[in-house]
Write a protein that holds these residues in place. Structure first.
Motif, PDB file in Angstrom:
ATOM      1  N   ASN A  30      28.228   9.246  -4.428  1.00  0.00           N
ATOM      2  CA  ASN A  30      28.591  10.022  -3.238  1.00  0.00           C
ATOM      3  C   ASN A  30      27.709  11.251  -3.003  1.00  0.00           C
ATOM      4  OD1 ASN A  30      30.678   8.312  -2.398  1.00  0.00           O
ATOM      5  ND2 ASN A  30      32.157   9.338  -3.723  1.00  0.00           N
ATOM      6  N   SER A  31      26.671  11.467  -3.807  1.00  0.00           N
ATOM      7  CA  SER A  31      25.755  12.566  -3.502  1.00  0.00           C
ATOM      8  C   SER A  31      24.918  12.198  -2.288  1.00  0.00           C
ATOM      9  CB  SER A  31      24.876  12.896  -4.700  1.00  0.00           C
ATOM     10  OG  SER A  31      24.041  11.810  -5.048  1.00  0.00           O
ATOM     11  N   LYS A  32      24.524  13.213  -1.537  1.00  0.00           N
ATOM     12  CA  LYS A  32      23.881  12.984  -0.251  1.00  0.00           C
ATOM     13  C   LYS A  32      22.589  13.769  -0.129  1.00  0.00           C
ATOM     14  CE  LYS A  32      28.545  12.700   1.707  1.00  0.00           C
ATOM     15  NZ  LYS A  32      29.518  13.333   2.633  1.00  0.00           N
ATOM     16  N   VAL A  33      21.645  13.190   0.568  1.00  0.00           N
ATOM     17  CA  VAL A  33      20.409  13.871   0.932  1.00  0.00           C
ATOM     18  C   VAL A  33      20.515  14.195   2.410  1.00  0.00           C
ATOM     19  CG1 VAL A  33      17.899  13.738   1.031  1.00  0.00           C
ATOM     20  CG2 VAL A  33      19.146  12.517  -0.772  1.00  0.00           C
ATOM     21  N   PHE A  34      20.521  15.476   2.768  1.00  0.00           N
ATOM     22  CA  PHE A  34      20.759  15.899   4.142  1.00  0.00           C
ATOM     23  C   PHE A  34      19.777  15.250   5.109  1.00  0.00           C
ATOM     24  CE2 PHE A  34      18.354  19.175   1.839  1.00  0.00           C
ATOM     25  CZ  PHE A  34      17.161  19.175   2.557  1.00  0.00           C
ATOM     26  N   MET A  35      20.192  15.173   6.367  1.00  0.00           N
ATOM     27  CA  MET A  35      19.363  14.555   7.400  1.00  0.00           C
ATOM     28  C   MET A  35      18.092  15.383   7.611  1.00  0.00           C
ATOM     29  SD  MET A  35      19.140  11.979   9.569  1.00  0.00           S
ATOM     30  CE  MET A  35      20.752  11.313  10.021  1.00  0.00           C
ATOM     31  N   HIS A  36      16.944  14.718   7.495  1.00  0.00           N
ATOM     32  CA  HIS A  36      15.672  15.408   7.622  1.00  0.00           C
ATOM     33  C   HIS A  36      14.573  14.392   7.928  1.00  0.00           C
ATOM     34  CE1 HIS A  36      15.380  13.802   3.572  1.00  0.00           C
ATOM     35  NE2 HIS A  36      14.076  14.056   3.580  1.00  0.00           N
ATOM     36  N   PHE A  37      13.377  14.888   8.225  1.00  0.00           N
ATOM     37  CA  PHE A  37      12.187  14.045   8.248  1.00  0.00           C
ATOM     38  C   PHE A  37      11.138  14.702   7.371  1.00  0.00           C
ATOM     39  CE2 PHE A  37      11.861  16.916  11.845  1.00  0.00           C
ATOM     40  CZ  PHE A  37      10.541  17.337  11.854  1.00  0.00           C
TER      41      PHE A  37
END
Length: 304
Positions: A150-157
């Motif tokens: 459930n760890s997440k990588v924030f929305m980015h480019f």
């Protein structure tokens, strides 16, 4: 049964923006890969590209623990950006063995981000092959990314607008990606590469973030050994459904405009943002967060 499946998928997409499943192929020739995906800049999942790699049989958490357990690794969590944080500065450090024990014990927000484990443990370099897939990859040691359930990588480019081959190992990972033309709907933070960090991309609040109703993208769940091709400049949000780790290989942007944007990000934007953080502190972060909403709604003609 087919009608029920289609309805369920439709309902799922309504809850998660307008997302379509990324096409999947077992294998593909480099000519077809370039013609069908690289030139039109469309994503694809290739399921068996790593079947002949040593990594396919070896790369599980117990193997990493065995060969790299004594290494001290940088850890990042999902706390909001602060003016006190340096660029890519870790939030904590831990022995790899302790970190893997944590991953296997319970969900955790701690992730390893852009860590050059292959430099620290050179035997890992023998486990993967540079794929002959029709794009010229940057021949530098690839970074590894680790995350807990459930760890997440924030929305980015990505800052360099690279074409990315993203390989996943051990467990499952969910990827939501959107093409660059969806940027007007993404509540992009000025002078940065991210969306507003308080947006829950698993369950967007469309009353608070109405522009996201118009965003159109893709979704895929990656399993062990599978590779996701992300074209240059794509937004991406990653969620580890189980503990696991990934590796990315990169190719420089093909479009001259994206190459120019990458140069601007690396040479100007990043340094300007760091300068303003030091000069104005948290007021600069707060200003950018506010501007992300104001600019998005103004440009789309949304009245709130």
């Amino acid at each position: 049964m087919k009608q029920f499946f289609n309805f369920a998928r439709f309902k799922f997409n309504v809850l998660r923006m307008q997302l379509q499943e990324i096409p999947r192929v077992k294998n593909i020739t480099k000519e077809d890969f370039v013609a069908r995906y690289v030139k039109p800049q469309k994503p694809v999942v290739i399921q068996e590209l790593t079947k002949d790699w040593g990594a396919y049989g070896k790369w599980h958490l117990d193997y990493i623990n065995r060969i790299a357990g004594d290494r001290t690794v940088p850890l990042y969590d999902d706390r909001p950006v602060s003016h006190e944080d340096g660029f890519n500065e870790p939030h904590a450090t831990m022995k790899m063995s302790e970190y893997i024990e944590l991953l296997e014990k319970e969900p955790t927000n701690y992730r390893i981000f852009l860590y050059n484990l292959m430099k620290e443990v050179p035997t890992l370099q023998e486990d993967f092959k540079w794929p002959d897939i029709g794009i010229r990859l940057v021949k530098q040691l690839p970074m590894l990314f680790f995350g807990g359930e459930n760890s997440k990588v924030f929305m980015h480019f990505d800052i360099d607008y690279s074409n990315i081959l993203h390989f996943h190992f051990h467990g499952k990972k969910q990827c939501i990606i959107l093409p660059p033309d969806q940027t007007p709907y993404m509540y992009k933070i000025p002078h940065s590469l991210i969306s507003r960090e308080d947006i829950d991309f698993d369950h967007p609040d469309y009353d608070k973030w109405p522009a996201l109703r118009q965003a159109k993208g893709y979704i895929a769940n990656l399993e062990h050994g599978e590779m996701l091709y992300m074209p240059e400049g794509y937004w991406h949000y990653m969620k580890y459904l189980t503990p696991g780790f990934s590796m990315s290989l990169r190719a420089f942007p093909r479009k001259p405009l994206n190459l120019a944007k990458a140069a601007y990000n690396v040479l100007i934007m990043r340094h300007y943002d760091n300068f303003m953080r030091k000069r104005k502190g948290q007021a600069w972060i707060d200003y950018k967060n506010e501007q992300a909403i104001l600019r998005t709604h103004r440009e789309l003609g949304l009245q709130l």
